[in-house]
Every structure is written in C-alpha cells, then in structure tokens.
Design a protein around this motif. Structure first.
Motif, PDB file in Angstrom:
ATOM      1  N   UNK A  80       0.818  -1.215   0.000  1.00 40.94           N
ATOM      2  CA  UNK A  80       0.000   0.000   0.000  1.00 40.94           C
ATOM      3  C   UNK A  80       0.849   1.261   0.000  1.00 40.94           C
ATOM      4  N   UNK A  81       2.079   1.169   0.494  1.00 36.29           N
ATOM      5  CA  UNK A  81       2.955   2.345   0.457  1.00 36.29           C
ATOM      6  C   UNK A  81       3.904   2.343  -0.734  1.00 36.29           C
ATOM      7  N   UNK A  82       3.694   1.374  -1.649  1.00 39.83           N
ATOM      8  CA  UNK A  82       4.494   1.292  -2.871  1.00 39.83           C
ATOM      9  C   UNK A  82       5.986   1.212  -2.563  1.00 39.83           C
ATOM     10  N   UNK A  83       6.321   0.409  -1.536  1.00 43.70           N
ATOM     11  CA  UNK A  83       7.718   0.222  -1.156  1.00 43.70           C
ATOM     12  C   UNK A  83       8.377  -0.779  -2.079  1.00 43.70           C
ATOM     13  N   UNK A  84       9.710  -0.704  -2.251  1.00 38.01           N
ATOM     14  CA  UNK A  84      10.416  -1.670  -3.102  1.00 38.01           C
ATOM     15  C   UNK A  84      10.143  -3.104  -2.646  1.00 38.01           C
ATOM     16  N   UNK A  85       9.837  -3.972  -3.587  1.00 42.12           N
ATOM     17  CA  UNK A  85       9.562  -5.370  -3.286  1.00 42.12           C
ATOM     18  C   UNK A  85       8.132  -5.644  -2.875  1.00 42.12           C
ATOM     19  N   UNK A  86       7.321  -4.598  -2.737  1.00 46.04           N
ATOM     20  CA  UNK A  86       5.933  -4.796  -2.351  1.00 46.04           C
ATOM     21  C   UNK A  86       5.098  -5.265  -3.529  1.00 46.04           C
ATOM     22  N   UNK A  87       4.039  -6.014  -3.244  1.00 41.49           N
ATOM     23  CA  UNK A  87       3.147  -6.515  -4.291  1.00 41.49           C
ATOM     24  C   UNK A  87       2.468  -5.359  -5.009  1.00 41.49           C
ATOM     25  N   UNK A  88       2.319  -5.482  -6.316  1.00 45.83           N
ATOM     26  CA  UNK A  88       1.633  -4.446  -7.097  1.00 45.83           C
ATOM     27  C   UNK A  88       0.149  -4.381  -6.738  1.00 45.83           C
ATOM     28  N   UNK A  89      -0.392  -5.482  -6.247  1.00 44.22           N
ATOM     29  CA  UNK A  89      -1.790  -5.535  -5.816  1.00 44.22           C
ATOM     30  C   UNK A  89      -1.817  -6.032  -4.370  1.00 44.22           C
ATOM     31  N   UNK A  90      -2.363  -5.240  -3.427  1.00 45.03           N
ATOM     32  CA  UNK A  90      -2.410  -5.694  -2.034  1.00 45.03           C
ATOM     33  C   UNK A  90      -3.118  -7.029  -1.856  1.00 45.03           C
ATOM     34  N   UNK A  91      -3.980  -7.390  -2.788  1.00 45.43           N
ATOM     35  CA  UNK A  91      -4.679  -8.668  -2.685  1.00 45.43           C
ATOM     36  C   UNK A  91      -3.694  -9.825  -2.581  1.00 45.43           C
ATOM     37  N   UNK A  92      -2.585  -9.745  -3.314  1.00 42.04           N
ATOM     38  CA  UNK A  92      -1.603 -10.827  -3.291  1.00 42.04           C
ATOM     39  C   UNK A  92      -0.993 -10.977  -1.899  1.00 42.04           C
ATOM     40  N   UNK A  93      -0.705  -9.850  -1.250  1.00 35.33           N
ATOM     41  CA  UNK A  93      -0.145  -9.912   0.097  1.00 35.33           C
ATOM     42  C   UNK A  93      -1.166 -10.462   1.086  1.00 35.33           C
ATOM     43  N   UNK A  94      -2.428 -10.082   0.942  1.00 34.82           N
ATOM     44  CA  UNK A  94      -3.473 -10.582   1.834  1.00 34.82           C
ATOM     45  C   UNK A  94      -3.753 -12.062   1.602  1.00 34.82           C
TER      46      UNK A  94
END
Length: 431
Positions: A80-94
């Motif tokens: 959600x904070x568009x940090x390096x390595x973060x998922x492009x879609x928060x759904x993937x992290x959830x």
C-alpha cells in the motif's frame, strides 16, 4: 426507560455522509479505535473502512493499525505504500496470509480498502503515505526468522544472539502450545535470551538515532518490532498455562505497546481496527471483574479520553463467517435475532433501522448507563449458545464513545478456504 431517549440519540445511518456527527466527536483526537462485533461480518468491515477513509482524507490520519500479525501486515504495508519489493496488488499480500483464521484479513472488504489506500498513497510523497501495521502477538517464529534474516544482512554482530534465541525455541517445533506446556514443568524458559536480544537492538538504535535514510529507519523499526513480537509472544505462550486473564492481558498490553511505538515512529494519528472486546473499555464490562484489561482501557489511560475515541458495532441479526471450533474450517452461519433484553434488541425494538449513536459528553440518558448484554462473536461461534452465552454485560456509555448499530448483516467473502498446511495458533480467547 423513555423510548424517546433512545430514538433521539439513534441518528440515521445510510451512507458515509451520515458519519458527520462522529467526525465532529472525533475532532482532533490522536487515536480512533474502531471495533467490530464479529470477525466475519461484511457490514462491520465496510462501515469501518468508510469511517477510516474519511479520517485519512479529511483529518490527516496516517496509520491504520490492526489486530493482525506484524510480518503479514508488513507485506501489506509494502504494497500500500508502494515500497520496493511490495506486491503491485495488495490482494496478493493478503491472500498469502496463512495463520488461522485467515478470513479476518484475507477477505474482499480488506482488499477493497487496501487497494483504495494504495491509490491514495500513489498520489502522495513517500513521507506522507499512510501506513498499515499489525499489532498482534502470535507470530513468534515468523518474526524470529524475519529478524534473523535482517540481522544477517545489516547487523551481523547481533546474529549470534538471535540464533541463541531461535535455538531455544527449536525443540518445540514452532508450536506455541508445546512451548507453553514445557515451561509449566521445567524451570527454564527462553525469556532471558529474547529480552537480551531486544535490549541490544534498542541500545544500537539509540546510539545511531538521527535523521538518516527514511527507508533504513523504517526497516530497522520493523526489525525491532519483530524482536518485540518475539518477546511478547514468549510471554503470551508462557502465560497460557496460567489464568486466561493473564494471557489476555499480556496480549492486549503488547498491542497497546506496539501502537505506542508506531505513534512515536510515524509521528501521525492512528486508526485502530480490532474486535469490540479489545476496543471497548474493559472497565465497562464483566472483564474488569475477571481482572482483565484491554486496548481501549489502556488507550484512555495512556492518552486521556480527549485524545482517544472508541467506536463499537452492534448487529441485530444476519450472517457471519466463523469456525465452530478453534482451527476449524470456516463456515457461513446464520446469526439469529438478538436475545431479549440485550443492547441489540433494545435498538431494534426502539429504532428498527441502522443507526449511529454518539455518546454525549455531559449528561446522558439513563439507558446508556444500564448494564445490558452486548453480543460478541469471535472466530469461534456456536449459535446454539445464544440463549445463555455470546453476550458481554456492557454499560454502553462507558464502554464506547460511539456505536454503529446494524439491523441486518451478511457474511464477508474470504479470499480462500482455510488450507490444510496453514498454521493454527494455540487455542486463544473467543473473540
């Protein structure tokens, strides 16, 4: 009791604009803690999200802190904070959350909110982006492994201490119940090793404290929080063999302490998402009689009632997602009409529609001072107990600053069924 007193306070609740009286009550408060009457009801999540969106956009709140594990929520935060390595879609992290009950955070309502939050953050400079963080205590082994990986890359001098802590827990096969059982019959615990590790990290942070790179400071804070989770989880699992009040208090104190650290680290205002049993002041319920505290009580004690607003939920009837036993596969269950004499039944009988109740600061009607049963559905729900259980005796006017009452509710939509290989924590409290 005068029914008109109930009707006068019960304002219509139809769309987010109807939350204006609640925002007026919130004012410049530093913390708004928003509950839920179950962990599996769509409407509670949707209205909580609607309130949070307004607080982010109109009142400058910069942190959403939830009743979830730090490592899981850290992955959501990177997205959600568009940090390096973060998922492009928060759904993937959830969707990657694998600790029972996964549906608490891996559901469509949280996906909708976190996608919205990522969109808001995309239009902001990085220092002004809204963070998403987990407050809970269960992730002992995940936090230990993440901390060790961070130390190996950034502070190899502390790796030996971290490995000593990890080795202390290894005989228990990443099973909190096994560790709790062992500490009951053996004098030695892992407490000393994990506390020493956290002390060393905090000493180093104090020595290096300065402006520095924001990403580096954020990552170091995350590492320290993982260490704090290990300390808190060790205490929690050890307390499990004692009274349920003791383990409950360890957990809620850990969540309140984590919020303290987050507020200091971010320098912003926070919205807290937890169950009513954590958010509503314990002193206004029978929890106090059992020697239990909770997050809502601790927030009021630490920050004062003027800087904290506690918001609860109530529902008359509908549906919910829950398990019939601890660790069981989730089910969609019917929630019957509220028990006679309960807070929910009172609002249904006297108002009969969705309503917002804002507790007056001064004189208030007598019904807010009555002790009424208030339904609480946790991750485990047994509808057959409705006649004698599932309700918390509550003085509404003392427990909350505001209450959202919903006449009809529906189950939320999980992202996936519980998986056979997921981690099930030791049996906890019913919320």
């Amino acid at each position: 009791m005068d029914p008109d007193d109930v009707r006068r306070l019960a304002l219509p609740l139809r769309d987010p604009a109807d939350l204006d009286p609640l925002l007026d009550r919130i004012g410049d408060a530093r913390v708004v803690a928003v509950g839920e009457a179950s962990h599996g009801t769509h409407e509670y999540y949707a209205w909580r999200s609607a309130l949070t969106r307004r607080l982010v956009e109109e009142r400058g709140f910069g942190l959403v802190a939830v009743e979830g594990d730090w490592p899981d929520c850290r992955r959501v935060d990177r997205s959600v904070r568009l940090r390096p390595g973060g998922a492009a879609d928060p759904r993937d992290a959830l969707d990657a959350i694998d600790r029972w009950p996964t549906w608490m955070w891996a559901n469509d309502d949280v996906v909708d909110f976190t996608r919205w939050l990522r969109g808001v953050n995309a239009g902001r400079p990085e220092p002004e982006r809204v963070a998403f963080a987990g407050l809970d205590v269960y992730s002992l082994w995940d936090s230990m492994h993440e901390l060790l990986a961070w130390l190996e890359e950034h502070e190899p001098g502390h790796v030996a201490a971290a490995r000593r802590a990890l080795h202390c827990f290894e005989p228990f096969g990443e099973d909190g119940a096994e560790y709790a059982f062992a500490t009951r019959f053996a004098p030695s615990t892992c407490e000393e090793t994990v506390v020493e590790l956290l002390r060393r990290l905090c000493e180093r942070r104090a020595a290096d404290d300065g402006p520095g790179d924001p990403d580096d400071r954020d990552d170091r804070f995350a590492a320290e929080q993982n260490a704090a989770v290990v300390v808190g989880a060790e205490r929690y699992y050890r307390a499990m063999v004692g009274s349920s009040a003791e383990s409950w208090n360890v957990r809620d104190e850990h969540m309140a302490d984590t919020l303290d650290r987050l507020l200091g680290h971010t320098g912003t205002k926070a919205v807290v998402w937890e169950h009513n049993t954590h958010v509503g002041d314990a002193r206004a319920t029978d929890m106090a009689d059992a020697g239990m505290t909770n997050v809502g009580q601790l927030l009021r004690e630490r920050y004062g009632t003027g800087d904290v607003v506690l918001v609860g939920f109530a529902g008359h009837r509908g549906g919910v997602v829950a398990g019939r036993e601890w660790g069981a596969q989730m089910e969609r269950m019917a929630v019957p009409a509220a028990r006679e004499g309960s807070l929910e039944a009172l609002l249904h009988e006297e108002v009969g529609r969705d309503a917002l109740v804002v507790v007056p600061r001064g004189d208030r009607p007598a019904w807010l001072d009555r002790r009424l049963g208030h339904r609480a559905i946790g991750v485990v729900y047994r509808p057959e107990r409705e006649r004698w259980g599932n309700y918390v005796p509550t003085v509404t006017g003392d427990r909350y600053d505001a209450l959202l009452h919903l006449e009809d509710t529906t189950p939320l939509q999980p992202l996936h069924l519980e998986r056979p290989d997921e981690h099930v924590p030791p049996p906890g409290h019913p919320e």
